[in-house]
Every structure is written in C-alpha cells, then in structure tokens.
Scaffold this active site. Structure first.
Site, PDB file in Angstrom:
ATOM      1  N   LYS A 131      -6.408  -3.923 -12.243  1.00  0.00           N
ATOM      2  CA  LYS A 131      -7.265  -5.080 -11.949  1.00  0.00           C
ATOM      3  C   LYS A 131      -8.681  -4.813 -12.451  1.00  0.00           C
ATOM      4  CE  LYS A 131      -4.634  -6.230  -7.759  1.00  0.00           C
ATOM      5  NZ  LYS A 131      -3.858  -7.393  -8.203  1.00  0.00           N
ATOM      6  N   GLU A 169      -2.671 -11.274   2.292  1.00  0.00           N
ATOM      7  CA  GLU A 169      -1.763 -12.153   1.543  1.00  0.00           C
ATOM      8  C   GLU A 169      -1.309 -13.284   2.448  1.00  0.00           C
ATOM      9  OE1 GLU A 169       1.093 -10.022  -1.216  1.00  0.00           O
ATOM     10  OE2 GLU A 169       0.670  -8.455   0.224  1.00  0.00           O
ATOM     11  N   HIS A 190      -2.173   1.511  -3.149  1.00  0.00           N
ATOM     12  CA  HIS A 190      -3.248   0.580  -3.530  1.00  0.00           C
ATOM     13  C   HIS A 190      -4.546   0.813  -2.740  1.00  0.00           C
ATOM     14  CE1 HIS A 190       0.109  -1.114  -5.475  1.00  0.00           C
ATOM     15  NE2 HIS A 190       0.490  -1.952  -4.548  1.00  0.00           N
TER      16      HIS A 190
HETATM   17  C1  BG6 Z   1       2.978  -4.622  -4.266  1.00  0.00           C
HETATM   18  C2  BG6 Z   1       3.639  -4.717  -2.923  1.00  0.00           C
HETATM   19  O1  BG6 Z   1       2.850  -3.289  -4.661  1.00  0.00           O
HETATM   20  O2  BG6 Z   1       1.702  -5.237  -4.207  1.00  0.00           O
HETATM   21  C3  BG6 Z   1       3.747  -6.158  -2.466  1.00  0.00           C
HETATM   22  O3  BG6 Z   1       4.928  -4.133  -2.972  1.00  0.00           O
HETATM   23  C4  BG6 Z   1       2.395  -6.830  -2.519  1.00  0.00           C
HETATM   24  O4  BG6 Z   1       4.299  -6.256  -1.156  1.00  0.00           O
HETATM   25  C5  BG6 Z   1       1.742  -6.608  -3.862  1.00  0.00           C
HETATM   26  O5  BG6 Z   1       2.585  -8.212  -2.287  1.00  0.00           O
HETATM   27  C6  BG6 Z   1       0.310  -7.123  -3.854  1.00  0.00           C
HETATM   28  O6  BG6 Z   1      -0.171  -7.111  -5.164  1.00  0.00           O
HETATM   29  P1  BG6 Z   1      -1.288  -8.130  -5.631  1.00  0.00           P
HETATM   30  O7  BG6 Z   1      -1.590  -7.710  -7.030  1.00  0.00           O
HETATM   31  O8  BG6 Z   1      -0.706  -9.501  -5.516  1.00  0.00           O
HETATM   32  O9  BG6 Z   1      -2.435  -7.933  -4.683  1.00  0.00           O
END
Ligand code: BG6
Length: 507
Positions: free
Chosen positions: A198, A232, A256
């Site tokens: 990102k 989310e 993450h």
């Molecule tokens: C993934 C997870 O690694 O990252 C998901 O397994 C999650 O559950 C996703 O929804 C979130 O990614 P982003 O890029 O949409 O924030």
C-alpha cells in the site's frame, strides 16, 4: 547505492525471468497478480524476456487461461484494458496443469520451464509464487528442490514468494521457516504481506525519514500514545472455513498490524538496503513485550459480531455464516494495548483495534502528541485543549492530516480544533493499482526490503502466541458481544478509558 533499489533507479526494468504461479485458479491470481503484472507492463517495468506460467489442477489449457485472465484483468486492473499492452502480456502467459504433490507433474513443469527459457530467452531466472494452501508451501518447495529447480548459480536466480498465513503460531512458523530453508536460502525467500504494497504504508518511511520536522518529536517526550485502527465493514464473506480457524488475531495482527507498528516505531535505518531496514523493524518487534496471562486479561479485548447493519447491509451473526461453527469461540474483533520496551517508546502505549462488521471501512494510524504543559488562555482549562494529532490514513482516503487548535474568529477567546490535510489523490491523482505491483516488481529486482524476514515473522508470533494461549484456554462466554455495524465490544472502549483516553472518532 544498492544496485537493486528501484527508488533510486525509477525506470529500471525487472530482470528477465519466468514467473510460475502455483494456485493459478484461485482468486489472488485473477484479482491481483495478473492485473498487477498488466499494470507493470503498462508502466514498461517488465522485461521483454519474460513469461508467466499459471499452474493448477484444472485442465483448462493456455488459450482458455489467457481468455479468462483477459476478462479478469479488464475487471480488476483498475483502468480500461489497453489492447497493445494486454497482447504483449498475453503472448507471454502460459498454463500448465498439474498437482502440487505429484513428482511427475513437477517434472513436466521442469520441461516447460526449459522450453520457455529457450523461447523467451529468460536466462534461467525463475520466480515461484506460492499462492497455495499454506500446508503446501513446504511440500512444493521440497518438490522443486528435488528437481534442482531451486538451485542458483552466478548466472541465474531462483526466488519464491510465500503468501500468508505464515504459520498459525510460533512453533508452526518456526517449523515452516526451517522447512523452507532446507531448500532455499533466506535471500531466495520473499514472505509477502500485502499491507507493504500500500502506498501510504510505504510512505511512512518517506514521511518519517525524508522530512526534518517530524523525527525530533517522534518519541516518548512528545508522543502521548499511538492508535492503529483497521476496520472493515464486511463480515467473513464466504471465507468461514478459513476464518473460523484463524480469527481476527492471527489473520491481521502478527502480519499487517505489526508491519504498521514496526514502520511507525523503528529507528532510522543506516540505509535503505533491505537488511538495514528490516534490522530496525525486527528490533521493534523484539521490543514488543510478550504479555503474561494476567496482562493478556487486562490489555486485550476480543469480540465477535452478532446481527446488525453495517454500511447499509444487513449482516447475519458471525455464528450463522457458512462453514462457521454455530457455537464458535472465534473472535472477529481484537483490541490490544502494547508496550514497546525501548529507549524511544517506553511508557507510550500503542493501542490497536481490528475487526470485521464495523461501521466503516477505514485503516489509519494516529499519533497523539502530549498536551501543552499549561493553558495560557482564560476559561480554557488544559483539560479542554485538544491534543495535536497526526493521522495517517492508510485507506480508503489515503492521506495525512495534522490537527491543531486555532482561535475561533470573534471578540472572545475560544479555541477550535482545525486540521491541515494532504490527500494523495489531490496531489498525485489516482494511479490504477492492485497493491501488488511494487511487491512483484521488487521481487523481480531482488529487493527484499518490503518482504518479511524469518526473524520478523517469529518475533511477531512470539508476541501473539501468549494471547492465543489465554484465549484458547478461556472460552469467551459473552460472544457475540457486539452488533454488526458498531465499533466493537464495550470493553474496547474501556481499554482506553481506563488510561484516560478514547479511540479517535471515525464516524
Ligand atoms: C487479509 C485478511 O490478509 O487482509 C482478510 O486475510 C482481510 O481477512 C484483508 O479482509 C484486509 O486487506 P485490505 O487490503 O482490504 O485492508
């Protein structure tokens, strides 16, 4: 200057090579990988001597694969397909049917690689992308090694990108590292974390280390606390089978979230060479103190959503999702207070929260600065002064905002919170991207900076495992404890309220 730094050599093309995608019939290939390669082709960052082999069990053949990838790329690349660029890429796309644990199928792959190397003059370089189920990472790499496909020479490189999840606890992550390193050297292993693809996350390094004004105040003397929110609106969306075994903690935190924490908290590296950056990130992860069981009970919160409405959609309770145990003890929300035990951050809490079925899709990092020592302004007690905050919006509205107090116009002295905001889109426009372009490009150049090293993954699990152990031992009796479309369980608010703080309002 590291020869492989694309920042310093912005238009260098990736090395000639073949990319083999294992698990090519999956979502990742069609939504991210091929569209990302297309976007790289459009930017002229792919070498002419190049080919891609999609490898999966289904019998679809190269023609059909090309056709499908064309349609998928048109949908997911983020811009209208340029026929010339697509044709360039399509003529280099191949499909190979095969099983991941059948030696004969790998032998066929080996023959295909030799043929394509000859046809496209790729010089023997191969990047293997393991977009498979995680229990196959080890067997695939072993199979490749058995055919001599992982061995490098002066003239050719062999690399493997490994998707997440990388283990499910400390012991399994260690085992996987050990297993991969029987066949590959650490410099051949690219553990991918798509958060590092990102723009705003990469910008953390640039923001901190190419500007003179932030670093002097980036420490315990000036920073009160840091908050990280990754929210989310979606539920588990058909991924119940995976998610019910994983949960929010494993799914998001050791990978993450810890990437974000390490980039926010790390010391300046001595250079932007991969290991210099990763050494500093690893030090932060080592300084995150693993919690005792009592600390887990005090400093962590888990939640699971019940029915509710999030972003205008009615969501069923998590326990009613397909492939989820109707009595599931799996968390869909995590909040946590973490301490970084080092000179710069001692005493500055890092609060994080991540969850599904929350009111808004937003990921951001907020650095809250200490308040001024006393208030000069009559009738404005120090408690009423808003602290300065630096908000880094990771998504969806990428940008950075600094808040401060300003005098409200008028004859009386009153202070109002105002902000200065930089928005990526306003300054740079919106470049079509899947988030995988930079990561794939770096792998072609041999730059591991944005990939996790073995020790980083293991330190991450070292912090998360004690939490998992306590949560596993104690059933969450109050699940579901938040309604879809709310900001998680009450305890998440109490976690900060106890310290006299509150989550930044994101509504
Ligand atoms: C993934 C997870 O690694 O990252 C998901 O397994 C999650 O559950 C996703 O929804 C979130 O990614 P982003 O890029 O949409 O924030």
């Amino acid at each position: 200057m590291p020869a492989s730094d694309p920042v310093l050599e912005p238009s260098r093309k990736g090395d000639p090579c073949i990319i083999v995608i294992f698990g090519a019939s999956g979502d990742l290939t069609k939504r991210k990988l091929i569209p990302a390669l297309y976007n790289l082709a459009k930017e002229k960052l792919l070498p002419d001597n190049f080919a891609v082999v999609g490898y999966a069990r289904r019998e679809i053949g190269t023609e059909k694969f090309r056709e499908r990838m064309r349609a998928d790329t048109a949908e997911y690349a983020g811009s209208q397909l340029d026929p010339e660029v697509w044709n360039w890429l399509e003529s280099r796309l191949y499909y190979q049917r095969g099983d991941l644990q059948t030696a004969g199928d790998f032998a066929d792959l080996s023959k295909t690689l030799a043929e394509l190397e000859d046809r496209h003059k790729t010089g023997g370089n191969v990047l293997f992308y393991l977009a498979t189920a995680p229990d196959l990472f080890g067997p695939v790499v072993r199979g490749l090694e058995g055919l001599g496909l992982t061995s490098e020479s002066d003239k050719r490189w062999r690399r493997a990108i490994v998707e997440k999840p990388f283990g499910h606890d400390l012991a399994s992550a260690r085992d996987l590292n050990r297993e991969l390193r029987k066949s590959l050297d650490e410099k051949q292993i690219y553990r991918i974390d798509h958060y590092l693809g990102k723009e705003t996350v990469q910008n953390l390094l640039v923001f901190r280390f190419s500007n003179g004004i932030f670093e002097p105040i980036w420490n315990r003397r000036y920073v009160d606390h840091v908050q990280i929110t990754v929210a989310e609106t979606l539920g588990v969306e058909g991924r119940g089978g995976y998610y019910d075994h994983s949960g929010a903690l494993r799914d998001m935190v050791p990978n993450h979230i810890f990437q974000l924490i390490s980039l926010v908290a790390m010391e300046p590296p001595i250079s932007f060479e991969a290991d210099a950056v990763r050494d500093e990130q690893a030090k932060v992860l080592r300084a995150l103190s693993p919690m005792t069981p009592e600390q887990v009970l005090q400093n962590t919160v888990r939640g699971q959503y019940g029915a509710g409405t999030s972003a205008g959609r009615q969501l069923s309770p998590y326990r009613a999702e397909a492939n989820v145990n109707p009595q599931s003890n799996t968390e869909t929300f995590v909040a946590m207070k973490l301490d970084i035990d080092n000179w710069r951050w001692k005493g500055v809490p890092f609060y994080l929260r991540v969850g599904k079925a929350l009111p808004k899709r937003v990921s951001e990092i907020t650095v809250t600065f200490r308040k001024p020592p006393f208030s000069l302004f009559r009738h404005t007690p120090i408690d009423n002064l808003e602290p300065n905050q630096l908000v880094i919006n990771v998504q969806p509205d990428e940008g950075i905002k600094l808040t401060f107090g300003a005098k409200r116009p008028g004859p009386t002295m009153s202070i109002g919170p105002v902000g200065m905001r930089f928005s990526y889109e306003d300054y740079f426009g919106r470049a079509p991207a899947t988030g995988y372009e930079r990561l794939l490009y770096d792998a072609l150049l041999g730059d591991q900076t944005l990939f996790q090293r073995a020790d980083m993954v293991e330190w991450g699990w070292t912090v998360v495992s004690p939490v998992q152990d306590v949560w596993h031992a104690l059933t969450a009796r109050d699940f579901p404890n938040y309604s879809a479309g709310t900001w998680g369980p009450k305890a998440a608010h109490e976690l900060l309220a106890r310290d006299g703080r509150a989550w930044r309002k994101l509504d």
